[in-house]
Scaffold this motif. Structure first.
Motif, PDB file in Angstrom:
ATOM      1  N   ARG A  92      28.657   6.405  13.921  1.00  0.00           N
ATOM      2  CA  ARG A  92      28.815   7.036  15.234  1.00  0.00           C
ATOM      3  C   ARG A  92      30.213   7.606  15.409  1.00  0.00           C
ATOM      4  O   ARG A  92      30.390   8.742  15.881  1.00  0.00           O
ATOM      5  CB  ARG A  92      28.505   6.021  16.336  1.00  0.00           C
ATOM      6  N   GLU A  93      31.222   6.821  15.038  1.00  0.00           N
ATOM      7  CA  GLU A  93      32.600   7.270  15.200  1.00  0.00           C
ATOM      8  C   GLU A  93      32.907   8.449  14.279  1.00  0.00           C
ATOM      9  O   GLU A  93      33.657   9.359  14.643  1.00  0.00           O
ATOM     10  CB  GLU A  93      33.573   6.113  14.925  1.00  0.00           C
ATOM     11  N   ARG A  94      32.330   8.432  13.094  1.00  0.00           N
ATOM     12  CA  ARG A  94      32.544   9.530  12.150  1.00  0.00           C
ATOM     13  C   ARG A  94      31.995  10.831  12.719  1.00  0.00           C
ATOM     14  O   ARG A  94      32.664  11.873  12.687  1.00  0.00           O
ATOM     15  CB  ARG A  94      31.860   9.206  10.827  1.00  0.00           C
ATOM     16  N   GLU A  95      30.769  10.779  13.220  1.00  0.00           N
ATOM     17  CA  GLU A  95      30.157  11.989  13.773  1.00  0.00           C
ATOM     18  C   GLU A  95      30.957  12.515  14.961  1.00  0.00           C
ATOM     19  O   GLU A  95      31.151  13.731  15.102  1.00  0.00           O
ATOM     20  CB  GLU A  95      28.716  11.683  14.189  1.00  0.00           C
ATOM     21  N   SER A  96      31.428  11.599  15.807  1.00  0.00           N
ATOM     22  CA  SER A  96      32.217  12.006  16.968  1.00  0.00           C
ATOM     23  C   SER A  96      33.535  12.638  16.540  1.00  0.00           C
ATOM     24  O   SER A  96      33.970  13.657  17.089  1.00  0.00           O
ATOM     25  CB  SER A  96      32.492  10.786  17.861  1.00  0.00           C
TER      26      SER A  96
END
Length: 219
Positions: A92-96
């Motif tokens: 999730r953090e990577r995509e954000s």
């Protein structure tokens, strides 16, 4: 010991070298590497510098032990619930981060965003199927590798493994092998130094070599 032990990141090259010894034996390299990382983290947690050993000498047998465990367990890699949850959080953090910055986050950045250690992020990435990059691209287009992975000669790894096993022998057996293979004395001369007969040295040497071979090969 602090969970953010720098010895983990500093010795990832050991994991690659140990994992490379088992290429082509039926288990994917990523699984070998993941198991080796688990061993490295365990070694960092258990290492006692007061015993006088180098960390790398202590870590190699632990890393190899975790990799060999894969073969005993049929290649199954057990992943804890916490690691699975961290892998999802990393995704999730990577995509954000990519949406906001247009580039892949580094391991350090992912650790910061998920409030985790870099070694935990590495373990979670290896345990997941999420395609995460371990590199980042600068504005100049240069690629920066966040994890230092120095090249290591496989012979060095084997030597450290052997040295660790030799340290486990009793003094008489260790001296016998030292005289025969490091000082290159004949069996007769070794027998004279140790107060044994040549036949006793020959039999004991053969038994010790067979035992070392089994332990180094994980048999």
């Amino acid at each position: 010991m602090c969970s953010r032990d720098p010895r983990v990141n500093d010795n990832l090259g050991l994991v690659h070298s140990c994992a490379a010894k088992f290429r082509g034996r039926g288990i994917e390299y990523d699984d070998l590497y993941q198991a080796g990382c688990v061993g490295l983290i365990k070694a960092a947690e258990r290492f006692d510098p007061g015993l006088g050993n180098k960390f790398s000498t202590y870590a190699v047998p632990v890393i190899l032990g975790e990799i060999k465990r894969l073969f005993r367990d049929g290649g199954a890699v057990k992943v804890s619930r916490s690691i699975k949850e961290l892998a999802l959080k990393i995704g999730r953090e990577r995509e954000s981060y990519i949406r906001k910055n247009g580039t892949e986050p580094t391991i350090s950045k992912l650790a910061e965003l998920t409030d985790s250690t870099k070694e935990s992020v590495i373990e979670a990435i290896n345990a997941s199927t999420i395609p995460l990059s371990l590199t980042a691209t600068t504005q100049e287009g240069e690629i920066q590798t966040d994890i230092p992975v120095p090249s290591h000669d496989t012979g060095i790894i084997e030597l450290m493994s052997l040295r660790s096993e030799l340290e486990r022998l009793d003094r008489q057996d260790r001296l016998l092998l030292e005289l025969r293979y490091f000082r290159r004395l004949t069996q007769s001369r070794t027998a004279s130094v140790l107060g044994m007969t040549q036949v006793q040295v020959s039999r004991r040497e053969k038994k010790l070599l067979m035992a070392l071979k089994r332990r180094l090969e994980g048999a």
